[in-house]
Design an enzyme around this catalytic site. Structure first.
Site, PDB file in Angstrom:
ATOM      1  N   GLY B  95       4.652  -8.460   3.070  1.00 12.80           N
ATOM      2  CA  GLY B  95       3.289  -8.094   2.708  1.00 12.80           C
ATOM      3  C   GLY B  95       2.707  -9.108   1.743  1.00 12.80           C
ATOM      4  O   GLY B  95       3.427  -9.920   1.152  1.00 12.80           O
ATOM      5  N   CYS B  96       1.384  -9.073   1.577  1.00 15.67           N
ATOM      6  CA  CYS B  96       0.716 -10.066   0.739  1.00 15.67           C
ATOM      7  C   CYS B  96       1.043  -9.865  -0.750  1.00 15.67           C
ATOM      8  O   CYS B  96       1.455 -10.806  -1.436  1.00 15.67           O
ATOM      9  CB  CYS B  96      -0.787 -10.049   0.980  1.00 15.67           C
ATOM     10  SG  CYS B  96      -1.555  -8.426   0.883  1.00 15.67           S
ATOM     11  N   TYR B  97       0.866  -8.656  -1.255  1.00 17.81           N
ATOM     12  CA  TYR B  97       1.199  -8.408  -2.667  1.00 17.81           C
ATOM     13  C   TYR B  97       2.683  -8.706  -2.941  1.00 17.81           C
ATOM     14  O   TYR B  97       2.997  -9.361  -3.933  1.00 17.81           O
ATOM     15  CB  TYR B  97       0.893  -6.957  -3.045  1.00 17.81           C
ATOM     16  CG  TYR B  97      -0.567  -6.618  -3.257  1.00 17.81           C
ATOM     17  CD1 TYR B  97      -1.371  -7.371  -4.114  1.00 17.81           C
ATOM     18  CD2 TYR B  97      -1.140  -5.510  -2.640  1.00 17.81           C
ATOM     19  CE1 TYR B  97      -2.707  -7.027  -4.331  1.00 17.81           C
ATOM     20  CE2 TYR B  97      -2.478  -5.166  -2.855  1.00 17.81           C
ATOM     21  CZ  TYR B  97      -3.257  -5.925  -3.699  1.00 17.81           C
ATOM     22  OH  TYR B  97      -4.565  -5.584  -3.925  1.00 17.81           O
ATOM     23  N   THR B  99       4.774 -10.775  -1.429  1.00 17.15           N
ATOM     24  CA  THR B  99       5.053 -12.217  -1.401  1.00 17.15           C
ATOM     25  C   THR B  99       4.789 -12.825  -2.771  1.00 17.15           C
ATOM     26  O   THR B  99       5.610 -13.560  -3.330  1.00 17.15           O
ATOM     27  CB  THR B  99       4.151 -12.910  -0.347  1.00 17.15           C
ATOM     28  OG1 THR B  99       4.542 -12.462   0.945  1.00 17.15           O
ATOM     29  CG2 THR B  99       4.267 -14.425  -0.427  1.00 17.15           C
TER      30      THR B  99
END
Lengths: 281, 281, 281, 281
Positions: B95-97, B99
């Site tokens: 996921g972005c957060y 990472t």
């Protein structure tokens, strides 16, 4: 006040003027009952702005339900129709784009200073002009960092602009109108292009026309308003650049104040004989 | 490639790796068939990121349909699991957060340099992080000129962050995570607060840890990344401020590149033995 | 009123309270003369906020020129020092970040409900917080579509926050403070992280503390303010999430109202015995 | 490449084409030496765009220092002057506003389809069009949530637009040009108003004119480009609305690509005989 839930009779009992903040095509269902009860109505929708029911039907895709009353409604632009508003029972509060365009052009069309057959209005509005709809176009991810034209020369405000300008000019007008969507919350700026006779003093005409108006500010020669100048105010600011046989007029308003509720309050003040700027400064 | 319309067999015939760009809870219906056909899968959804099906069900409100495979999926963060990715058949793209948070904390948690029981992550994301949903919250008129927290310490990315950090730290971790919505299109910046032993050289640890990494850039002492530094790139930029017994770590990524498709391409390059930066610079 | 051009004597002749809207390090040159003339002063600069002249000098890079008066100035946060403000002759109007942080923490530090040695304040402010300087950082092309931290744990508002919190807590406090710059015009939102004893009812303490305050609105359990809720108002809105041994407090103000001129008016109302909300609603 | 520090001889030794990214009025000091050394020059400044040195001096407030060469410079708009560019030694890369305006009007002026004496260009540009100057006008706090016209019919790009349109039309043209500043980073959209003979098929003319062009995309009847369609690309997108005796043309480009460096690369590709889209897709 808004009338979404209350019934006409209840409203009438408690107020002498009603702000009809209903959607287009719904306002015309409420107004007749309210008027019958002796209440004055300021309609913020478009339902009573157009005199000709056929034109209304063409642009709003629904037959008008109160057509007989159209010719009795007063167009609520105080700078042009103050006396009529004072004695009106039904005021059609103008649209936001028309308010800005008509104020910018009235001083010139009313005296034949510019060619009424060739008027170009390039209009730009903040997002709140599009209302509260939840649509893809109005998402942050769509509108932020973007700018676009929409309803190119096909916006429903065109017949309203044309009708008032034609009345002022005393004859048919030719208007090209292109609205655009700005990535900001509120405000309208319109850049208007006209042709004229060499020698006519547009700056002087404009200044004289609005000399005593409390909510129109004419800029000195060479200066133009920006949107920041008018947001959260009821002012319409106007600047003119005269190029001899052509001219550029730039006008700005807050679409939610002078373009909507602020103008409605101004109309109410006139109808009641209150100071016109009450609550607006 | 996206698999919305094609059938597994058709896809398998034409490619050796599939990017599964399906919504959470849908990806786990497609992956099994694809894997059976011998295709390698990089899943951009959250379906294979969480090892424990009970945790998955709690956060995504649906029982996992391919639970047995969860422990075989490789978490696709190249900086930590490059070798596993190289030989994986199923990669769960992070996921972005997570990472951003994991890259910022890995150098310290993997060697016990900071207190694993007390980690605070204050995260801020641009609007594209919220996807393409058409909702009131994401309207221009709502998000523009606004800033707010949401899912305060209750975001579905928390178990993913906790799971990877705990594995790195070799024990339970205590994470407080508050995401916020920024009025801009793309980019994530996370400000992370940790406690530590006096004397540990965080700057040195960070620099050494990412010395050879192509997509992590560690800032010199006293400098911090901003969102503009990383948008439209696959980089994660990190800065550290060491306050003795406390430290602040600031990391930034483009949520749509290193936080999503860029990282997927990086994973594919590793799986194929291509140069890791192919198509990413 | 602003005093940029007028001389102290002229000002004193015409008003009983002066709003000193002068830059930091300049206000302390004017205040003594005004006070000598019997005028009450509300200083919007930082010059009289810090009690210790050595601390002032360290953060504002100039020796204090009116050091003896520092201990007599009253810190103008009405929710904490209303009685002192009522009888003060010199009020130091609080900084914007401190107003928000102190209001969020006062209910807990004043009764020992949270650990005073470990407070983390992650602050985000709109561009107007940076003043009217014309610098590269504040250009549209730099700040738009960007987000960044600045003066990481090194902002000049830290000693002001620390001084007031320590007084409330009755002992030294440990504060980590990281300000960030938001791509919007006005508003501050602070996300604050604290540790606490299990069992203490933070929501109840917060609600009780501000029960009668006209300008602090405590949100119900699970709800948090956003910047849109407070801009163009004098309110500080606060929400709490209690996680057992940890808690998150989110507070928002308009940095130009409750964080500056609105609070100055509130202080003036108190000094004159006017209704506190006069001119503020 | 930029030439700020290097000397002409050094540059000449290493490259066959030089991108002269120097400010207006400085480029004309460097170009002669470079050309003498046998290097081809693509000048991104305005110094070689205007044929008449008197016109240049009037708009750039400095006498031209290389006036004799003005008539040999080729105007670098590939869609109009591809063959000349291919054999040119000095190419004047067009300005951003002119690129967009000329591409929108060329198909009609070159065949007399619209009235060349009455052309109105209402142009809107993102902030990057104003360069990197650090001025009050370009502060976030000034430009965000604002929109305004500037240099109303007095912009220095007007003589460039007029010169090229007159050459295409084979006679004097009458152009009114009003640029506006949009609160976004990049992109130009121009709304252009013309008059025409009834019966001429503008849509057909436009489509035919750009049929084989790699970087101009003509929209189908009734569709118009928005800024989002072209940012970060080298495309100019154009839509036409034909109203019988009037027409509206809307064109959009990225001012930093097709309006500057992208077009320079396109010109270089032509000068070298490379595929025209090399590096541009």
């Amino acid at each position: 006040m808004s009338c979404h839930k209350a019934q006409p009779r209840e409203i009438a009992a408690s107020c002498a003027v009603v702000f009809l903040a209903l959607p287009h095509t719904v306002a015309m269902e409420y107004a007749p009952s309210l008027l019958k009860l002796g209440v004055k109505v300021i309609d913020l929708s478009a339902d009573y702005r157009i005199n000709d029911p056929a034109v209304y039907e063409r642009h709003y895709q629904i037959p008008h339900k109160d057509a007989a009353r159209l010719k009795h409604a007063v167009y609520g632009l105080p700078e042009l129709y103050r006396a009529d508003i004072a004695s009106a029972t039904l005021v059609a509060n103008p649209g936001c784009y028309p308010t800005c365009a008509i104020l910018a052009l009235a001083p010139f069309l009313s005296c034949g200073a510019v060619d009424r057959t060739h008027i170009i209005i390039d209009a730009k509005s903040g997002i709140s002009g599009a209302g509260k709809k939840i649509t893809r176009d109005l998402l942050f991810g769509e509108a932020h960092e973007d700018f676009r034209a929409y309803k190119v020369n096909a916006h429903q405000h065109i017949p309203e602009i044309v009708q008032v300008l034609a009345r002022l000019a005393g004859g048919d007008v030719g208007v090209t109108f292109v609205p655009h969507l700005l990535p900001l919350n509120r405000g309208i700026l319109e850049t208007i292009y006209v042709t004229k006779q060499k020698g006519t003093d547009l700056q002087g005409l404009m200044s004289a026309f609005y000399k005593t108006e409390p909510f129109v500010r004419v800029r000195p020669q060479g200066e133009f308003p920006r949107i920041k100048d008018v947001v959260y105010t009821n002012y319409c600011d106007i600047g003119v650049r005269d190029e001899g046989t052509r001219a550029i007029i730039i006008a700005a308003i807050d679409n939610l104040r002078k373009g909507a509720s602020g103008q409605a309050v101004q109309n109410m003040n006139i109808m009641f004989g209150f100071p016109e700027h009450l609550g607006l400064r």
